[in-house]
Design an enzyme around this catalytic site. Structure first.
Site, PDB file in Angstrom:
ATOM      1  CE  LYS A 195     -11.357  24.239  25.048  1.00 41.57           C
ATOM      2  NZ  LYS A 195     -10.065  23.736  25.052  1.00 41.57           N
ATOM      3  CD  GLU A 212     -21.414  13.657  33.257  1.00 39.30           C
ATOM      4  OE1 GLU A 212     -20.608  13.232  34.118  1.00 39.30           O
ATOM      5  OE2 GLU A 212     -22.410  13.625  32.925  1.00 39.30           O
ATOM      6  CB  CYS A 216     -13.991  10.483  35.208  1.00 35.20           C
ATOM      7  SG  CYS A 216     -15.055   9.666  34.144  1.00 35.20           S
ATOM      8  CD  GLU A 233      -9.865  12.826  39.538  1.00 35.12           C
ATOM      9  OE1 GLU A 233     -10.015  14.031  39.611  1.00 35.12           O
ATOM     10  OE2 GLU A 233     -10.681  12.044  38.711  1.00 35.12           O
TER      11      GLU A 233
HETATM   12  P1  NAD Z   1      -9.355  20.593  32.669  1.00 34.61           P
HETATM   13  O1  NAD Z   1     -10.777  20.902  33.257  1.00 34.61           O
HETATM   14  O2  NAD Z   1      -8.299  20.992  32.741  1.00 34.61           O
HETATM   15  O3  NAD Z   1      -9.876  20.625  31.157  1.00 34.61           O
HETATM   16  C1  NAD Z   1     -10.914  20.290  30.348  1.00 34.61           C
HETATM   17  C2  NAD Z   1     -11.356  21.072  29.188  1.00 34.61           C
HETATM   18  O4  NAD Z   1     -11.719  22.559  29.862  1.00 34.61           O
HETATM   19  C3  NAD Z   1     -10.241  21.603  28.366  1.00 34.61           C
HETATM   20  O5  NAD Z   1     -10.582  21.344  26.860  1.00 34.61           O
HETATM   21  C4  NAD Z   1      -9.732  22.929  28.840  1.00 34.61           C
HETATM   22  O6  NAD Z   1      -9.046  23.633  27.552  1.00 34.61           O
HETATM   23  C5  NAD Z   1     -11.019  23.307  29.122  1.00 34.61           C
HETATM   24  N1  NAD Z   1     -10.787  24.673  29.959  1.00 34.61           N
HETATM   25  C6  NAD Z   1     -10.338  24.810  30.848  1.00 34.61           C
HETATM   26  N2  NAD Z   1     -10.349  26.129  31.532  1.00 34.61           N
HETATM   27  C7  NAD Z   1     -11.409  26.573  31.270  1.00 34.61           C
HETATM   28  C8  NAD Z   1     -12.414  27.593  31.470  1.00 34.61           C
HETATM   29  N3  NAD Z   1     -12.009  28.312  32.514  1.00 34.61           N
HETATM   30  N4  NAD Z   1     -13.594  27.831  30.926  1.00 34.61           N
HETATM   31  C9  NAD Z   1     -13.798  26.638  29.941  1.00 34.61           C
HETATM   32  N5  NAD Z   1     -13.019  25.777  29.357  1.00 34.61           N
HETATM   33  C10 NAD Z   1     -11.812  25.595  30.003  1.00 34.61           C
HETATM   34  O7  NAD Z   1      -9.498  18.807  32.745  1.00 34.61           O
HETATM   35  P2  NAD Z   1      -8.685  17.904  32.365  1.00 34.61           P
HETATM   36  O8  NAD Z   1      -7.196  17.890  32.912  1.00 34.61           O
HETATM   37  O9  NAD Z   1      -8.404  17.920  30.843  1.00 34.61           O
HETATM   38  O10 NAD Z   1      -9.454  16.341  32.373  1.00 34.61           O
HETATM   39  C11 NAD Z   1      -8.961  15.538  33.646  1.00 34.61           C
HETATM   40  C12 NAD Z   1     -10.430  15.661  34.757  1.00 34.61           C
HETATM   41  O11 NAD Z   1     -11.496  15.717  33.878  1.00 34.61           O
HETATM   42  C13 NAD Z   1     -10.043  14.684  35.819  1.00 34.61           C
HETATM   43  O12 NAD Z   1     -10.583  15.511  36.995  1.00 34.61           O
HETATM   44  C14 NAD Z   1     -11.152  13.829  35.452  1.00 34.61           C
HETATM   45  O13 NAD Z   1     -11.557  13.131  36.730  1.00 34.61           O
HETATM   46  C15 NAD Z   1     -12.269  14.531  34.850  1.00 34.61           C
HETATM   47  N6  NAD Z   1     -12.928  13.675  33.939  1.00 34.61           N
HETATM   48  C16 NAD Z   1     -14.264  13.291  34.269  1.00 34.61           C
HETATM   49  C17 NAD Z   1     -15.132  12.591  33.574  1.00 34.61           C
HETATM   50  C18 NAD Z   1     -16.540  12.440  33.770  1.00 34.61           C
HETATM   51  O14 NAD Z   1     -17.266  11.838  32.939  1.00 34.61           O
HETATM   52  N7  NAD Z   1     -17.160  12.668  34.845  1.00 34.61           N
HETATM   53  C19 NAD Z   1     -14.484  12.131  32.263  1.00 34.61           C
HETATM   54  C20 NAD Z   1     -13.200  12.394  31.838  1.00 34.61           C
HETATM   55  C21 NAD Z   1     -12.657  13.035  32.590  1.00 34.61           C
END
Ligand code: NAD
Length: 469
Positions: A168, A241, A275, A372
């Site tokens: 997804k 992650e 990230c 962040e």
């Molecule tokens: P997010 O957590 O808002 O969303 C990520 C995904 O999770 C989306 O597909 C979303 O629909 C889904 N999601 C949201 N709520 C959910 C729930 N309750 N249950 C299951 N799935 C759910 O994150 P974002 O805003 O898309 O991404 C940005 C964040 O990701 C930043 O904090 C960034 O640092 C982090 N990030 C980390 C890495 C890493 O490898 N550590 C890499 C890229 C981004």
């Protein structure tokens, strides 16, 4: 109706329900994405379950061949995938092409990994082996900063190890990943890879689903915590992650003229929406002003604009919510007495554009340093004592990466080894490879991706203990 389709059990499934996808450079909805229902998800999980026995029974080489064909398909579709990425994510077309090319490269590299059987002991009485077995159905949930690449960090190892899966993408950037599902539909056996699309509820349904065995998630910390709770129903394995607030520490003996470029690149790549970007730059007082000047010179050479426009180096922030976070942190830095060396004022007009921004004279305890930003704004923090700067770098709930920059590699290595992070770099930052494990400690995550260590996360160990004689 959406042009994009769900991939379920080898079929392209249209959906009557759709949601709009916004181009962050124009703030306009430019496409509709299909919205999967709960029934669609159940069908995808059931298809993955049904496909699991035959897929796990294939040899590693057979599964590897499928991955390599998928990588070829991605490469062949590069122009379309890159344009979709630019329109939905905002990044420049050149960077979108780089992401698509990198996705194919990464898949090919991961496909070379092996799952060797370890012989733990052998004597006249018995032979004891450690095998790596697939887990079953993997639910993979990905964010919006590198939609395609980060999805493949999950697809390749999950499938190579013999799992089947439901993927997804983020609702902000679903199109390139949905397109990926369409172009590999006839390459992957039916049900082995299912691609669904929808909002956060769909993510939650996946993490709660009784017939999903593992969640591999990349995204924010708050979502990671919710997933950890909702995955507990059937004790799903989880890899998380999450976000970071990486510190880069520049020592007083470093040469700003030499290191400004790589530091700038690793702070502002993808408009800071990485990230493991440098999000706190600690610079020794001896080279502080010189370092600031070198970074400002580089920022002034760059163009922020529509990713589709010729000459754009950096695109907009990807969505309104993230843009508001960046604006708010800039405002709080101003209130904290931050000296804005460049940027800070978003332009008038449409699009979530925020200029490359460098803020001096902020410090720990200020929100811009502690939180962040995940956007194109970098605080530069002054320091003078080694022990003190390490303590400040570690004084955070994040623990993704960190780096130390110095003419004295030995001293820098000693300092880097004191960082409480999943990766610690010396004279470089965010240096990744398909063959190196990447992941966070503390609240930056759990488990790793990439390399044989990342592969192992998609397996469970089985001890095969055979009595002889
Ligand atoms: P997010 O957590 O808002 O969303 C990520 C995904 O999770 C989306 O597909 C979303 O629909 C889904 N999601 C949201 N709520 C959910 C729930 N309750 N249950 C299951 N799935 C759910 O994150 P974002 O805003 O898309 O991404 C940005 C964040 O990701 C930043 O904090 C960034 O640092 C982090 N990030 C980390 C890495 C890493 O490898 N550590 C890499 C890229 C981004």
């Amino acid at each position: 109706m959406s042009d994009a389709t769900l991939l379920i059990d080898g079929q392209s499934i249209p959906s009557d329900a759709t949601f709009g996808v916004v181009n962050p450079a124009t703030e306009e909805v430019f496409a509709q994405a299909p919205e999967a229902s709960r029934e669609n998800l159940d069908a995808a999980v059931a298809a993955a379950r049904k496909a699991f026995p035959a897929w796990r029974a294939k040899s590693l080489d057979e599964r590897r061949a499928v991955l390599l064909s998928m990588a070829d398909a991605v490469e062949a579709d590069l122009p379309t995938l890159a344009e979709l990425l630019t329109r939905e994510q905002g990044k420049s077309l050149a960077n979108a092409q780089f992401e698509v090319g990198g996705t194919a490269m990464w898949m090919r590299a991961l496909a070379t990994l092996e799952l060797p059987v370890e012989v733990i002991s052998e004597d006249d009485a018995s032979r004891v082996e450690l095998h790596r077995r697939p887990l079953g159905v993997v639910g993979a949930i990905t964010p919006w900063n590198f939609p395609l690449l980060l999805s493949m960090w999950k697809v390749a190892p999950a499938l190579l190890t013999g799992n089947t899966m439901v993927l997804k993408p983020s609702p902000y950037t679903p199109l390139a990943v949905m397109r990926f599902g369409e172009i590999v539909r006839d390459i992957v056996p039916a049900g082995v890879l299912n691609v669904v699309c929808g909002g956060d509820d769909l993510g939650r349904w996946i993490t709660e689903h009784d017939d999903v065995d593992k969640i591999s998630f990349t995204g924010s910390g708050p979502t990671g915590k919710k997933i950890m709770a909702s995955a507990s129903g059937n004790l799903k394995r989880i890899t998380l992650e999450l976000g970071g607030n990486d510190a880069a520490i520049v020592r007083g003996d470093a040469n700003p003229a030499e290191i400004a470029q790589p530091i700038f690149d690793m702070a502002f790549q993808n408009s800071g929406q990485v990230c493991g970007a440098i999000k706190r730059l600690y610079v020794h007082e001896n080279v502080y002003e010189e370092m600031c000047e070198a970074l400002v010179t580089l920022a002034n050479e760059k163009t922020v604009g529509d990713g589709m426009a010729e000459g754009t180096d950096f695109g907009p922030v990807q969505n309104a919510m993230q843009y508001d976070i960046v604006c708010d942190l800039a405002k709080s830095a101003r209130e904290d007495g931050g000296r804005f060396l460049v940027g800070g004022e978003p332009p008038e007009g449409k699009g979530y554009f925020f200029p490359l921004t460098i803020v001096a004279d902020v410090t720990d305890g200020h929100r811009l340093v502690d939180e962040e930003p995940f956007g194109p704004i970098l605080p530069v923090i002054r320091w003078s004592e080694d022990d003190d700067v390490i303590r400040r770098a570690n004084d955070t709930r994040f623990g993704l990466g960190g780096s130390v920059w110095s003419a004295n590699a030995e001293k820098a290595t000693e300092m880097a080894s004191q960082l409480e992070t999943g990766s610690a770099w010396v004279n470089q930052h965010f240096s990744l490879s398909p063959f190196l494990p990447f992941g966070g400690v503390k609240e930056s995550g759990m488990g790793v991706e990439n390399g044989p260590w990342g592969l192992a996360e998609f397996t469970s160990s089985q001890v095969l203990n055979v009595k002889k004689g």
